[in-house]
Scaffold this active site. Structure first.
Site, mmCIF file in Angstrom:
data_model
loop_
_atom_site.group_PDB
_atom_site.id
_atom_site.type_symbol
_atom_site.label_atom_id
_atom_site.label_comp_id
_atom_site.label_asym_id
_atom_site.label_seq_id
_atom_site.Cartn_x
_atom_site.Cartn_y
_atom_site.Cartn_z
ATOM 1 N N LYS A 183 27.691 -4.524 -33.826
ATOM 2 C CA LYS A 183 26.651 -5.119 -32.968
ATOM 3 C C LYS A 183 26.287 -4.110 -31.898
ATOM 4 C CE LYS A 183 26.276 -9.024 -29.664
ATOM 5 N NZ LYS A 183 24.910 -9.485 -29.882
ATOM 6 N N THR A 234 21.834 -6.476 -27.648
ATOM 7 C CA THR A 234 21.859 -7.871 -27.238
ATOM 8 C C THR A 234 20.467 -8.221 -26.737
ATOM 9 O OG1 THR A 234 22.985 -9.549 -25.904
ATOM 10 C CG2 THR A 234 22.713 -7.372 -24.898
ATOM 11 N N GLU A 289 22.323 -6.799 -34.736
ATOM 12 C CA GLU A 289 23.174 -7.887 -34.220
ATOM 13 C C GLU A 289 24.238 -8.273 -35.237
ATOM 14 O OE1 GLU A 289 23.247 -9.754 -31.472
ATOM 15 O OE2 GLU A 289 21.309 -9.617 -30.472
HETATM 16 C C1 LIG Z 1 27.516 -15.279 -22.673
HETATM 17 C C2 LIG Z 1 26.270 -15.138 -21.890
HETATM 18 O O1 LIG Z 1 26.321 -15.243 -20.704
HETATM 19 N N1 LIG Z 1 25.095 -14.864 -22.507
HETATM 20 C C3 LIG Z 1 24.930 -14.355 -23.759
HETATM 21 C C4 LIG Z 1 23.645 -14.178 -24.221
HETATM 22 C C5 LIG Z 1 23.454 -13.610 -25.441
HETATM 23 N N2 LIG Z 1 24.533 -13.226 -26.189
HETATM 24 C C6 LIG Z 1 24.322 -12.624 -27.490
HETATM 25 O O2 LIG Z 1 23.279 -11.659 -27.502
HETATM 26 C C7 LIG Z 1 22.542 -11.770 -28.723
HETATM 27 C C8 LIG Z 1 21.134 -12.210 -28.541
HETATM 28 O O3 LIG Z 1 20.993 -13.170 -27.595
HETATM 29 C C9 LIG Z 1 23.278 -12.725 -29.554
HETATM 30 O O4 LIG Z 1 24.230 -12.020 -30.268
HETATM 31 C C10 LIG Z 1 23.863 -13.604 -28.463
HETATM 32 O O5 LIG Z 1 24.855 -14.397 -28.894
HETATM 33 C C11 LIG Z 1 25.823 -13.425 -25.724
HETATM 34 O O6 LIG Z 1 26.813 -13.080 -26.396
HETATM 35 N N3 LIG Z 1 26.001 -13.982 -24.520
#
Ligand SMILES: CC(=O)Nc1ccn([C@@H]2O[C@H](CO)[C@@H](O)[C@H]2O)c(=O)n1
Length: 110
Positions: free
Chosen positions: A20, A23, A73
């Site tokens: 990955k 984000t 991702e």
């Molecule tokens: C924990 C927090 O505060 N916020 C987030 C926001 C996003 N993401 C990841 O980024 C990518 C696109 O959104 C995907 O992989 C999401 O799951 C995350 O892990 N945590």
């Protein structure tokens, strides 16, 4: 400006393995710049697990997401759309943060 970033625990291994490399965040979490080193913690327990270096920050619309974004991702495009829809319901303007892992130890030796 962001000085740390959190990820859901379920993405930790994909980040550490290099599977990955991006984000997608909302505007509030987009205020980082190329070259910046950010400590990364789990969202659930606020447990540090690595530092990342930001490579670039690029605006991208939810409706313009492609298989290439999904591949970065380590997901399929339908999976990625579902994940983003859960985290950011109805949000169209996203920001792609591309990064690499630069440190996985709290106190590096050599
Ligand atoms: C924990 C927090 O505060 N916020 C987030 C926001 C996003 N993401 C990841 O980024 C990518 C696109 O959104 C995907 O992989 C999401 O799951 C995350 O892990 N945590």
């Amino acid at each position: 400006m962001l000085t740390k970033i959190t990820f859901f625990e379920r993405f930790e291994q994909d980040i550490l393995s290099g599977a990955k490399t991006i984000t997608l965040r909302d505007e509030a979490e987009s205020h980082v710049f190329a070259g910046q080193i950010l400590p990364v913690s789990t969202f659930e327990a606020d447990r540090w697990f690595c530092d990342i270096k930001v490579i670039e920050v690029v605006p991208v619309l939810f409706s313009a997401l492609t298989e290439q974004h999904a591949a970065q991702e380590n997901m399929t495009l339908p999976e990625l759309r579902r994940v983003i829809h859960e985290i950011y319901p109805g949000l169209e303007q996203l920001f792609q943060i591309r990064f690499c892992v630069v440190n996985t130890r709290a106190h590096p030796v050599d």
